[in-house]
Write a protein that holds these residues in place. Structure first.
Motif, mmCIF file in Angstrom:
data_model
loop_
_atom_site.group_PDB
_atom_site.id
_atom_site.type_symbol
_atom_site.label_atom_id
_atom_site.label_comp_id
_atom_site.label_asym_id
_atom_site.label_seq_id
_atom_site.Cartn_x
_atom_site.Cartn_y
_atom_site.Cartn_z
ATOM 1 N N ARG A 101 -1.895 11.000 -1.356
ATOM 2 C CA ARG A 101 -3.260 10.851 -0.959
ATOM 3 C C ARG A 101 -3.808 9.929 -1.754
ATOM 4 O O ARG A 101 -4.829 9.161 -1.811
ATOM 5 C CB ARG A 101 -3.983 11.912 -1.022
ATOM 6 C CG ARG A 101 -3.729 12.968 0.169
ATOM 7 C CD ARG A 101 -4.746 14.199 0.719
ATOM 8 N NE ARG A 101 -4.124 14.760 1.686
ATOM 9 C CZ ARG A 101 -3.620 15.756 1.963
ATOM 10 N NH1 ARG A 101 -3.216 16.601 0.759
ATOM 11 N NH2 ARG A 101 -3.185 16.411 3.003
ATOM 12 N N SER A 102 -3.457 9.639 -3.303
ATOM 13 C CA SER A 102 -4.184 8.928 -4.251
ATOM 14 C C SER A 102 -3.643 7.502 -4.419
ATOM 15 O O SER A 102 -4.204 6.263 -4.861
ATOM 16 C CB SER A 102 -3.978 9.663 -5.688
ATOM 17 O OG SER A 102 -2.805 9.362 -6.080
ATOM 18 N N ARG A 103 -2.513 7.289 -3.774
ATOM 19 C CA ARG A 103 -1.640 5.760 -3.920
ATOM 20 C C ARG A 103 -2.149 4.728 -2.864
ATOM 21 O O ARG A 103 -2.731 5.271 -1.826
ATOM 22 C CB ARG A 103 -0.018 6.052 -3.763
ATOM 23 C CG ARG A 103 0.596 6.767 -4.533
ATOM 24 C CD ARG A 103 0.190 6.461 -6.400
ATOM 25 N NE ARG A 103 0.686 5.110 -6.464
ATOM 26 C CZ ARG A 103 0.212 4.600 -7.669
ATOM 27 N NH1 ARG A 103 -0.428 5.101 -8.592
ATOM 28 N NH2 ARG A 103 0.470 3.316 -7.958
ATOM 29 N N PRO A 104 -2.197 3.430 -3.195
ATOM 30 C CA PRO A 104 -2.453 2.477 -2.072
ATOM 31 C C PRO A 104 -1.897 2.724 -0.794
ATOM 32 O O PRO A 104 -0.559 3.330 -0.694
ATOM 33 C CB PRO A 104 -2.357 1.235 -2.612
ATOM 34 C CG PRO A 104 -2.179 1.606 -4.091
ATOM 35 C CD PRO A 104 -1.815 2.988 -4.382
ATOM 36 N N PRO A 105 -2.179 2.125 0.257
ATOM 37 C CA PRO A 105 -1.638 2.586 1.566
ATOM 38 C C PRO A 105 -0.138 1.762 1.492
ATOM 39 O O PRO A 105 -0.118 0.600 1.010
ATOM 40 C CB PRO A 105 -2.400 1.787 2.447
ATOM 41 C CG PRO A 105 -3.691 1.761 2.065
ATOM 42 C CD PRO A 105 -3.346 1.536 0.544
ATOM 43 N N GLY A 106 0.681 2.614 2.190
ATOM 44 C CA GLY A 106 1.957 1.967 2.378
ATOM 45 C C GLY A 106 3.138 3.027 1.994
ATOM 46 O O GLY A 106 2.769 4.073 1.502
#
Length: 188
Positions: free
Chosen positions: A84-89
């Motif tokens: 949930r915390s990482r940038p989209p992708g």
């Protein structure tokens, strides 16, 4: 996902077989080899560290690698936080106690996410060494709920938390939980 290699705090099941100091030593050196092997320009290698404060300031792990705290909770809570915390992708999470991981395994996982929503690298014990999500939408709220961790049900339970998603599986690899696993990992 890595823990600081402190005796009695990391690889405790292995430590019961070979001693806590030897288990922590093995984990530290296994992780160092793994990090060197997996650095690749095709992906970002990020360390999700535990305990948070100690891991963020640790001089054990390479200083050039990005770090993020795992935070509180069980393994599922901590892995969900990473997703949930990482940038989209696409994001893949691995453990550091799998001696057989190569860049080719990681590349296969990311390729699988091209036409699947999730990917798993199964372990022979019913768990998994890799979980990846495509992340074109937020992960399901049910992600990792009611998973029986450290059991032969972990993979099946996790897949059950991803209803309706297209799931791929890649190579089965052994993790190291006990002395017998350590011996098996040395076999070609």
């Amino acid at each position: 996902m890595i823990k600081e290699p402190r005796p009695g705090r990391v690889k405790t099941r292995l430590g019961r077989d070979i001693g806590m100091i030897r288990a922590a030593w093995w984990f530290r050196h296994q992780t160092a080899r793994l990090l060197r092997r997996l650095q690749d320009p095709h992906w970002d290698l990020v360390l999700a560290v535990s305990p948070d404060h100690e891991g963020l300031s640790s001089r054990i792990w390479p200083a050039h690698l990005e770090r993020m705290p795992q935070g509180a909770g069980d393994l599922g809570d901590r892995m969900a936080r990473v997703f949930r915390s990482r940038p989209p992708g696409p994001v893949c999470i691995i453990g550091a106690d799998i001696p057989g991981i190569t860049p080719a395994h990681i590349a296969r996982a990311f390729r699988a996410l091209g036409n699947h929503d999730a990917v798993f690298g199964p372990a022979p014990d019913g768990g998994y060494w890799l979980v990846g999500l495509k992340r074109v939408a937020p992960p399901p709220a049910t992600l990792f709920q009611d998973v029986r961790w450290s059991s032969e049900h972990a993979l099946a339970d996790t897949i059950a938390t991803l209803p309706g998603l297209r799931i791929a599986r890649i190579d089965t690899l052994h993790d190291v939980d006990c002395a017998a696993d350590l011996i098996a990992a040395r076999q070609p």
